[in-house]
Design a protein around this motif. Structure first.
Motif, PDB file in Angstrom:
ATOM      1  N   ASP A  64     -91.443   3.097  31.995  1.00 35.21           N
ATOM      2  CA  ASP A  64     -90.701   1.838  32.007  1.00 35.21           C
ATOM      3  C   ASP A  64     -90.071   1.558  30.650  1.00 35.21           C
ATOM      4  O   ASP A  64     -88.927   1.094  30.564  1.00 35.21           O
ATOM      5  N   SER A  65     -90.808   1.834  29.580  1.00 33.85           N
ATOM      6  CA  SER A  65     -90.264   1.588  28.237  1.00 33.85           C
ATOM      7  C   SER A  65     -89.115   2.529  27.923  1.00 33.85           C
ATOM      8  O   SER A  65     -88.139   2.142  27.268  1.00 33.85           O
ATOM      9  N   ASP A  66     -89.220   3.772  28.400  1.00 37.95           N
ATOM     10  CA  ASP A  66     -88.117   4.720  28.186  1.00 37.95           C
ATOM     11  C   ASP A  66     -86.859   4.242  28.909  1.00 37.95           C
ATOM     12  O   ASP A  66     -85.746   4.287  28.360  1.00 37.95           O
ATOM     13  N   ARG A  67     -87.034   3.788  30.136  1.00 35.20           N
ATOM     14  CA  ARG A  67     -85.891   3.292  30.900  1.00 35.20           C
ATOM     15  C   ARG A  67     -85.299   2.030  30.248  1.00 35.20           C
ATOM     16  O   ARG A  67     -84.082   1.833  30.239  1.00 35.20           O
ATOM     17  N   ALA A  68     -86.168   1.204  29.687  1.00 36.89           N
ATOM     18  CA  ALA A  68     -85.679   0.005  29.003  1.00 36.89           C
ATOM     19  C   ALA A  68     -84.859   0.376  27.774  1.00 36.89           C
ATOM     20  O   ALA A  68     -83.860  -0.294  27.458  1.00 36.89           O
ATOM     21  N   SER A  69     -85.252   1.443  27.098  1.00 39.50           N
ATOM     22  CA  SER A  69     -84.491   1.908  25.932  1.00 39.50           C
ATOM     23  C   SER A  69     -83.104   2.396  26.355  1.00 39.50           C
ATOM     24  O   SER A  69     -82.098   2.112  25.698  1.00 39.50           O
ATOM     25  N   VAL A  70     -83.066   3.118  27.473  1.00 36.39           N
ATOM     26  CA  VAL A  70     -81.771   3.573  27.989  1.00 36.39           C
ATOM     27  C   VAL A  70     -80.923   2.366  28.395  1.00 36.39           C
ATOM     28  O   VAL A  70     -79.710   2.331  28.141  1.00 36.39           O
ATOM     29  N   ALA A  71     -81.564   1.373  29.006  1.00 34.07           N
ATOM     30  CA  ALA A  71     -80.836   0.168  29.406  1.00 34.07           C
ATOM     31  C   ALA A  71     -80.247  -0.544  28.190  1.00 34.07           C
ATOM     32  O   ALA A  71     -79.120  -1.056  28.240  1.00 34.07           O
ATOM     33  N   THR A  72     -81.009  -0.572  27.094  1.00 41.53           N
ATOM     34  CA  THR A  72     -80.511  -1.202  25.864  1.00 41.53           C
ATOM     35  C   THR A  72     -79.297  -0.452  25.325  1.00 41.53           C
ATOM     36  O   THR A  72     -78.305  -1.055  24.893  1.00 41.53           O
ATOM     37  N   GLN A 113     -71.837   8.068  30.974  1.00 42.12           N
ATOM     38  CA  GLN A 113     -72.221   9.114  31.926  1.00 42.12           C
ATOM     39  C   GLN A 113     -73.422   9.911  31.430  1.00 42.12           C
ATOM     40  O   GLN A 113     -74.333  10.222  32.205  1.00 42.12           O
ATOM     41  N   THR A 114     -73.434  10.230  30.149  1.00 35.40           N
ATOM     42  CA  THR A 114     -74.557  10.985  29.583  1.00 35.40           C
ATOM     43  C   THR A 114     -75.864  10.214  29.740  1.00 35.40           C
ATOM     44  O   THR A 114     -76.900  10.778  30.138  1.00 35.40           O
ATOM     45  N   LEU A 115     -75.835   8.922  29.455  1.00 36.47           N
ATOM     46  CA  LEU A 115     -77.051   8.107  29.581  1.00 36.47           C
ATOM     47  C   LEU A 115     -77.464   7.924  31.032  1.00 36.47           C
ATOM     48  O   LEU A 115     -78.662   7.836  31.341  1.00 36.47           O
ATOM     49  N   LEU A 116     -76.497   7.864  31.946  1.00 35.80           N
ATOM     50  CA  LEU A 116     -76.843   7.735  33.361  1.00 35.80           C
ATOM     51  C   LEU A 116     -77.564   8.984  33.858  1.00 35.80           C
ATOM     52  O   LEU A 116     -78.525   8.893  34.640  1.00 35.80           O
ATOM     53  N   VAL A 117     -77.100  10.142  33.419  1.00 36.66           N
ATOM     54  CA  VAL A 117     -77.788  11.387  33.785  1.00 36.66           C
ATOM     55  C   VAL A 117     -79.205  11.370  33.215  1.00 36.66           C
ATOM     56  O   VAL A 117     -80.172  11.764  33.892  1.00 36.66           O
ATOM     57  N   GLN A 118     -79.352  10.893  31.984  1.00 38.54           N
ATOM     58  CA  GLN A 118     -80.678  10.790  31.369  1.00 38.54           C
ATOM     59  C   GLN A 118     -81.550   9.807  32.140  1.00 38.54           C
ATOM     60  O   GLN A 118     -82.750  10.046  32.323  1.00 38.54           O
ATOM     61  N   ALA A 119     -80.943   8.711  32.601  1.00 35.74           N
ATOM     62  CA  ALA A 119     -81.715   7.696  33.332  1.00 35.74           C
ATOM     63  C   ALA A 119     -82.216   8.220  34.663  1.00 35.74           C
ATOM     64  O   ALA A 119     -83.190   7.678  35.221  1.00 35.74           O
ATOM     65  N   GLY A 120     -81.573   9.267  35.205  1.00 38.89           N
ATOM     66  CA  GLY A 120     -82.020   9.827  36.471  1.00 38.89           C
ATOM     67  C   GLY A 120     -83.265  10.686  36.360  1.00 38.89           C
ATOM     68  O   GLY A 120     -83.756  11.193  37.375  1.00 38.89           O
ATOM     69  N   ASN A 121     -83.784  10.877  35.161  1.00 38.92           N
ATOM     70  CA  ASN A 121     -85.009  11.655  34.948  1.00 38.92           C
ATOM     71  C   ASN A 121     -86.196  10.876  35.504  1.00 38.92           C
ATOM     72  O   ASN A 121     -86.569   9.824  34.987  1.00 38.92           O
TER      73      ASN A 121
END
Length: 408
Positions: free
Chosen positions: A104-112, A91-99
């Motif tokens: 693209d690289s930041d989102r890929a890091s969250v995906a990892t 949940q914490t990472l999903l909230v971060q992903a909504g930023n």
């Protein structure tokens, strides 16, 4: 009356044997501490003692069953505690992903990072008890209940529960199946909004809230469809998807960004610029995807895709918002299962107290039926000893009655 010498010897011997037997019996009672050595000593008490002993043995089996059940539930609780932590991290990472400012690289890091949590979640779903018995396979405990394949994660267990007889009239589930934990939500979870992957506009939605659960349409799947009228004004219509064909709910409504939409006892906001044919589904949680693995995989795939247009960004925002709602529902479900586990463990504690008291009662009853009264037994022992000595002395005197000893 003439009495043969052989008769005197036989009667004397029988009398001494009887007294010796009685004395030996009391010695055995004193040695064992039991008043009943054979059923013939007291048939009624022996029968009652047998019944009480059997009841106590059964009570001991219930105690063993409760211990096994408690161990199984404790192991499950430890696993569910880890599942709770992983779900909260997701949940914490999903909230971060909504930023929306992430690259693209930041989102890929969250995906990892989410993929790592996905693997942890799958490992926890396949937890065992340390003896090769899987916790979440239902009654199929001999093999891993979850298997990952090209189509996602499949549940290979069943929906049964291993029932344990923990008391006379109480059976208790010693665990929960994986489908109820990882692929289910509570019936009270409400609605989930989902945007279509074919949407070409930039319409985004926020979280849905329940305003009137008594509404006749509450609990039915709905769909918002955007379409410009003849004058070019963007409008939306709502249909009830529980019927075939779908039934319109009211007429077309002009759309202005942002719009607060209230329908079927729920409320949510839609912003952005939708295009003709764009749709948003408003589905009860149980129909909107309850598989934690599938839901998380959808978000990971969306985060790994580069964003080239505003439409891509809107679709990603909707996917993340849906994921946040889905995992809030999943966390509620896991916490509900944990509450059930804790309730069962608490009940086992109460049953153990009852079982211990029952065992004490059985022991006291057996003591009253079987235990020897030492004061009475010792008194009886000395009486039998005196009687034996008297029998021996009288026999010696009787066998000495011989006229020949007076001839001289």
């Amino acid at each position: 009356m003439r009495v043969a010498s052989s008769t005197l010897y036989q009667q004397g011997l029988a009398s001494m044997n009887l007294q010796q037997g009685s004395l030996l019996h009391i010695q055995q009672q004193l040695g064992t501490g039991r008043s009943i050595l054979t059923p013939s000593d007291d048939p009624v008490a022996a029968t009652r003692a047998l019944g009480v002993s059997q009841a106590q043995a059964v009570n001991g089996q219930y105690a063993t069953s409760r211990k096994q059940t408690n161990n199984a539930l404790s192991t499950e609780e430890n696993a569910l505690q880890s599942v709770t932590t992983v779900t909260q991290n997701i949940q914490t990472l999903l909230v971060q992903a909504g930023n929306g400012t992430m690259s693209d690289s930041d989102r890929a890091s969250v995906a990892t990072a989410l993929k790592g949590l996905y693997d942890q979640l799958l490992g926890l779903a396949n937890s065992d008890d340390g003896n090769g018995q899987y916790l979440f396979g239902g009654t199929q405990t001999g093999s891993a209940p979850f298997s990952e394949n090209a189509g996602g994660v499949s549940y290979l267990g069943d929906t049964g529960h291993q029932m344990m007889q923990v008391d006379v009239s109480r059976q208790m589930a010693g665990g929960d199946n994986g489908r109820d934990i990882f692929q289910s939500v509570q019936s009270s979870s409400g609605y989930v909004l989902k945007g279509s992957s074919t949407n070409t506009g930039t319409a985004t939605y926020g979280q849905v809230s329940t305003t009137d659960p008594t509404d006749p349409l509450y609990g039915k799947p709905l769909k918002l469809t955007f379409q410009a009228n003849g004058a070019g004004t963007m409008q939306y219509t709502i249909t009830d998807e529980s019927t075939t064909p779908a039934t319109p709910v009211g007429g077309a409504v002009n759309f202005g960004s942002p719009s607060q939409i209230q329908v079927a006892g729920v409320s949510f906001t839609v912003s952005g610029t939708p295009q003709n044919g764009d749709t948003i589904s408003v589905e009860p949680a149980k129909q909107a995807g309850t598989d934690m693995f599938s839901n998380l995989k959808s978000v990971i795939n969306a985060l790994n895709a580069p964003l080239a247009t505003d439409t891509d960004r809107a679709n990603l925002s909707n996917t993340v918002a849906t994921g946040i709602r889905q995992f809030a529902n999943s966390l509620d479900n896991v916490l509900t299962v944990r509450a059930s586990v804790g309730s069962r463990m608490q009940e086992l504690d109460s049953l153990n107290t009852v079982g211990t008291n029952r065992d004490l009662t059985y022991s006291q009853t057996l003591s009253g039926l079987q235990d020897l009264d030492y004061a009475s037994a010792i008194t009886d022992y000395y009486q039998r000893q005196t009687a034996l000595q008297g029998a021996q002395q009288s026999f010696m005197q009787i066998q000495g009655l011989n006229l020949f000893k007076y001839l001289g």
